[in-house]
Design a protein around this motif. Structure first.
Motif, PDB file in Angstrom:
ATOM      1  N   LEU A 136     -26.429 -19.824   4.942  1.00  0.00           N
ATOM      2  CA  LEU A 136     -26.937 -21.181   4.746  1.00  0.00           C
ATOM      3  C   LEU A 136     -28.458 -21.217   4.866  1.00  0.00           C
ATOM      4  CD1 LEU A 136     -26.389 -24.131   4.232  1.00  0.00           C
ATOM      5  CD2 LEU A 136     -26.040 -24.451   6.692  1.00  0.00           C
ATOM      6  N   ALA A 137     -28.998 -20.518   5.826  1.00  0.00           N
ATOM      7  CA  ALA A 137     -30.454 -20.480   5.969  1.00  0.00           C
ATOM      8  C   ALA A 137     -31.101 -19.837   4.746  1.00  0.00           C
ATOM      9  CB  ALA A 137     -30.840 -19.709   7.232  1.00  0.00           C
ATOM     10  N   ILE A 138     -30.479 -18.783   4.236  1.00  0.00           N
ATOM     11  CA  ILE A 138     -31.006 -18.128   3.039  1.00  0.00           C
ATOM     12  C   ILE A 138     -30.941 -19.082   1.847  1.00  0.00           C
ATOM     13  CG2 ILE A 138     -30.626 -16.236   1.401  1.00  0.00           C
ATOM     14  CD1 ILE A 138     -29.500 -14.616   3.792  1.00  0.00           C
ATOM     15  N   ALA A 139     -29.812 -19.758   1.688  1.00  0.00           N
ATOM     16  CA  ALA A 139     -29.619 -20.643   0.534  1.00  0.00           C
ATOM     17  C   ALA A 139     -30.603 -21.802   0.532  1.00  0.00           C
ATOM     18  CB  ALA A 139     -28.184 -21.174   0.528  1.00  0.00           C
ATOM     19  N   ARG A 140     -31.016 -22.257   1.692  1.00  0.00           N
ATOM     20  CA  ARG A 140     -31.913 -23.412   1.802  1.00  0.00           C
ATOM     21  C   ARG A 140     -33.392 -23.019   1.929  1.00  0.00           C
ATOM     22  NH1 ARG A 140     -28.556 -27.223   6.138  1.00  0.00           N
ATOM     23  NH2 ARG A 140     -27.267 -28.306   4.582  1.00  0.00           N
ATOM     24  N   SER A 141     -33.709 -21.742   1.818  1.00  0.00           N
ATOM     25  CA  SER A 141     -35.041 -21.262   2.185  1.00  0.00           C
ATOM     26  C   SER A 141     -36.136 -21.532   1.170  1.00  0.00           C
ATOM     27  CB  SER A 141     -34.982 -19.754   2.471  1.00  0.00           C
ATOM     28  OG  SER A 141     -34.498 -19.060   1.333  1.00  0.00           O
ATOM     29  N   SER A 142     -35.780 -21.783  -0.098  1.00  0.00           N
ATOM     30  CA  SER A 142     -36.813 -21.996  -1.119  1.00  0.00           C
ATOM     31  C   SER A 142     -36.231 -22.731  -2.310  1.00  0.00           C
ATOM     32  CB  SER A 142     -37.395 -20.657  -1.592  1.00  0.00           C
ATOM     33  OG  SER A 142     -38.267 -20.843  -2.693  1.00  0.00           O
ATOM     34  N   GLU A 143     -37.025 -23.635  -2.889  1.00  0.00           N
ATOM     35  CA  GLU A 143     -36.597 -24.336  -4.094  1.00  0.00           C
ATOM     36  C   GLU A 143     -36.535 -23.395  -5.298  1.00  0.00           C
ATOM     37  OE1 GLU A 143     -38.971 -27.761  -4.784  1.00  0.00           O
ATOM     38  OE2 GLU A 143     -38.263 -28.818  -2.994  1.00  0.00           O
ATOM     39  N   ARG A 144     -37.189 -22.255  -5.205  1.00  0.00           N
ATOM     40  CA  ARG A 144     -37.162 -21.296  -6.311  1.00  0.00           C
ATOM     41  C   ARG A 144     -35.885 -20.460  -6.316  1.00  0.00           C
ATOM     42  NH1 ARG A 144     -41.145 -18.794 -10.042  1.00  0.00           N
ATOM     43  NH2 ARG A 144     -42.896 -19.925  -9.157  1.00  0.00           N
ATOM     44  N   LEU A 145     -35.145 -20.493  -5.226  1.00  0.00           N
ATOM     45  CA  LEU A 145     -33.880 -19.759  -5.167  1.00  0.00           C
ATOM     46  C   LEU A 145     -32.849 -20.479  -6.024  1.00  0.00           C
ATOM     47  CD1 LEU A 145     -32.335 -17.374  -3.856  1.00  0.00           C
ATOM     48  CD2 LEU A 145     -31.605 -18.975  -2.085  1.00  0.00           C
ATOM     49  N   GLY A 146     -32.327 -19.781  -7.038  1.00  0.00           N
ATOM     50  CA  GLY A 146     -31.431 -20.422  -7.978  1.00  0.00           C
ATOM     51  C   GLY A 146     -29.986 -20.004  -7.876  1.00  0.00           C
ATOM     52  N   ALA A 147     -29.713 -18.863  -7.230  1.00  0.00           N
ATOM     53  CA  ALA A 147     -28.326 -18.387  -7.203  1.00  0.00           C
ATOM     54  C   ALA A 147     -28.133 -17.349  -6.115  1.00  0.00           C
ATOM     55  CB  ALA A 147     -27.927 -17.799  -8.559  1.00  0.00           C
ATOM     56  N   PHE A 148     -26.896 -17.282  -5.655  1.00  0.00           N
ATOM     57  CA  PHE A 148     -26.394 -16.139  -4.908  1.00  0.00           C
ATOM     58  C   PHE A 148     -25.604 -15.269  -5.879  1.00  0.00           C
ATOM     59  CE2 PHE A 148     -25.862 -18.023  -0.329  1.00  0.00           C
ATOM     60  CZ  PHE A 148     -27.205 -17.783  -0.078  1.00  0.00           C
ATOM     61  N   ALA A 184     -26.420 -25.951  -0.548  1.00  0.00           N
ATOM     62  CA  ALA A 184     -27.810 -25.907  -1.005  1.00  0.00           C
ATOM     63  C   ALA A 184     -27.976 -26.266  -2.473  1.00  0.00           C
ATOM     64  CB  ALA A 184     -28.376 -24.505  -0.756  1.00  0.00           C
ATOM     65  N   GLY A 185     -26.872 -26.404  -3.190  1.00  0.00           N
ATOM     66  CA  GLY A 185     -26.944 -26.788  -4.589  1.00  0.00           C
ATOM     67  C   GLY A 185     -27.368 -25.680  -5.531  1.00  0.00           C
ATOM     68  N   ILE A 186     -27.019 -24.437  -5.203  1.00  0.00           N
ATOM     69  CA  ILE A 186     -27.357 -23.313  -6.077  1.00  0.00           C
ATOM     70  C   ILE A 186     -26.081 -22.715  -6.674  1.00  0.00           C
ATOM     71  CG2 ILE A 186     -29.442 -22.775  -4.757  1.00  0.00           C
ATOM     72  CD1 ILE A 186     -27.952 -20.405  -3.521  1.00  0.00           C
ATOM     73  N   ALA A 187     -26.246 -21.942  -7.739  1.00  0.00           N
ATOM     74  CA  ALA A 187     -25.114 -21.262  -8.345  1.00  0.00           C
ATOM     75  C   ALA A 187     -24.642 -20.122  -7.447  1.00  0.00           C
ATOM     76  CB  ALA A 187     -25.502 -20.718  -9.715  1.00  0.00           C
ATOM     77  N   VAL A 188     -23.358 -19.790  -7.543  1.00  0.00           N
ATOM     78  CA  VAL A 188     -22.797 -18.663  -6.792  1.00  0.00           C
ATOM     79  C   VAL A 188     -21.946 -17.850  -7.760  1.00  0.00           C
ATOM     80  CG1 VAL A 188     -21.567 -17.919  -4.735  1.00  0.00           C
ATOM     81  CG2 VAL A 188     -22.700 -20.147  -4.745  1.00  0.00           C
ATOM     82  N   ILE A 189     -22.323 -16.576  -7.946  1.00  0.00           N
ATOM     83  CA  ILE A 189     -21.691 -15.724  -8.948  1.00  0.00           C
ATOM     84  C   ILE A 189     -20.920 -14.623  -8.243  1.00  0.00           C
ATOM     85  CG2 ILE A 189     -22.085 -14.325 -11.016  1.00  0.00           C
ATOM     86  CD1 ILE A 189     -24.825 -15.765 -11.240  1.00  0.00           C
ATOM     87  N   ASP A 190     -19.668 -14.465  -8.613  1.00  0.00           N
ATOM     88  CA  ASP A 190     -18.764 -13.516  -7.969  1.00  0.00           C
ATOM     89  C   ASP A 190     -19.163 -12.078  -8.286  1.00  0.00           C
ATOM     90  OD1 ASP A 190     -16.590 -12.589  -6.539  1.00  0.00           O
ATOM     91  OD2 ASP A 190     -15.070 -13.373  -7.914  1.00  0.00           O
ATOM     92  N   GLY A 191     -18.668 -11.156  -7.469  1.00  0.00           N
ATOM     93  CA  GLY A 191     -18.981  -9.741  -7.631  1.00  0.00           C
ATOM     94  C   GLY A 191     -18.208  -9.082  -8.756  1.00  0.00           C
TER      95      GLY A 191
END
Length: 289
Positions: A136-148, A184-191
């Motif tokens: 969660l901290a990683i996901a919220r760390s920057s507005e430039r972060l677009g996906a996991f 955080a409202g970002i995309a999450v892509i499976d492995g």
């Protein structure tokens, strides 16, 4: 949701392979990860970096979301990779083993210093226990972060777990990453799915990923694209049901209870239906290039 970008199928392509980069222009995947890391031998890193940057800047990949995966933080190639990728201006720069919010902020600072355009996002690979625990901290760390991007192979390795059908050993980790990404409202892509000959197993894992809520799946072979595209797209029945649900809700405004096909309809159901239609419309708008 008019700006929704489909990421049903995100295909890794080795940037050291000129034929692969050319072939990628005709593969019907939603996204490409031009790889500088695992798929590239040490003595080919520099030439692969140059090729990936040229490909990403070429504009020859049509509607595909083109990204570049750099070598990991602390490797001898990482800094040069970040500079070259930032200057090429892909849709995103994919970084392996991002373990903290501090790492994200450092990566974003390096991208901006290198001149990355505003549209170039950071995609963080989540593939270690500490990354899951701090998701969660990683996901919220920057507005430039677009996906996991979930690195399931490394995650299985780090947990001393096993690859098994159904992925029970890593389901808690997958759910944690999804929760953080959605918060955080970002995309999450499976492995990835490793056995390219096991079509049934691959399709089952795609279906599982869709049911869990992933936006799509990373792939290691072009033969997996069609299955992922179908699995992560709304079915005709789902689209028709969404349209009917919205119509029933709008027709019943002011009524105490609105039903559709015998089921009660609330605002949250309408929101989900509209998301289904937004995904359907975005996929239809992609065309077949």
């Amino acid at each position: 949701m008019s700006d929704f970008t489909p990421l049903r199928s995100v295909l890794y392509m080795p940037s050291s392979n000129e034929r692969a980069l050319e072939k990628a222009k005709s593969i019907a995947c939603d996204g490409l990860i031009l790889d500088l890391e695992d798929a590239v031998a040490p003595d080919a890193k520099a030439s692969a970096r140059e090729a990936a940057a040229a490909a990403a800047a070429s504009g020859e990949y049509g509607r595909r979301t083109v990204t570049i995966r750099v070598n990991g933080i602390g490797t001898e190639w990482h800094d040069d990779d970040i500079v070259a990728a930032s200057q090429a201006g892909p849709a995103a720069i994919v970084v392996p083993k991002v373990d903290s919010a501090e790492a994200v902020r450092g990566l974003v600072a390096a991208m901006e210093k290198a001149g990355a355009p505003d549209h170039t996002r950071l995609w963080a690979m989540v593939e270690t226990p500490v990354a899951i625990l701090d998701a969660l901290a990683i996901a919220r760390s920057s507005e430039r972060l677009g996906a996991f991007v979930i690195g399931t192979n490394d995650l299985v390795k780090e947990l001393y777990a096993e690859h098994v059908p159904g992925r029970a050993p890593i389901l808690p980790s997958l759910h944690t990453a999804l929760l953080a990404g959605r918060a955080a409202g970002i995309a999450v892509i499976d492995g990835v799915y490793n056995d390219v000959k096991d079509t049934d197993g691959f399709l089952a894992e795609c279906e599982q990923g869709r049911q869990m809520g992933f936006d799509g799946k990373t792939l290691i072979h072009p033969g997996q694209v069609e299955g992922a595209n179908a699995a992560f797209a709304p079915s005709e029945r789902a689209v028709a049901d969404a349209e009917g649900l919205i119509a029933a809700f709008e027709a019943g405004k002011g009524a105490g209870v609105v039903t559709h096909d015998g089921k009660m309809v609330e605002a949250l159901h309408v929101e989900s239906a509209r998301r289904t239609l937004a995904i359907h419309d975005a996929i239809r708008a992609l065309g077949t290039d």
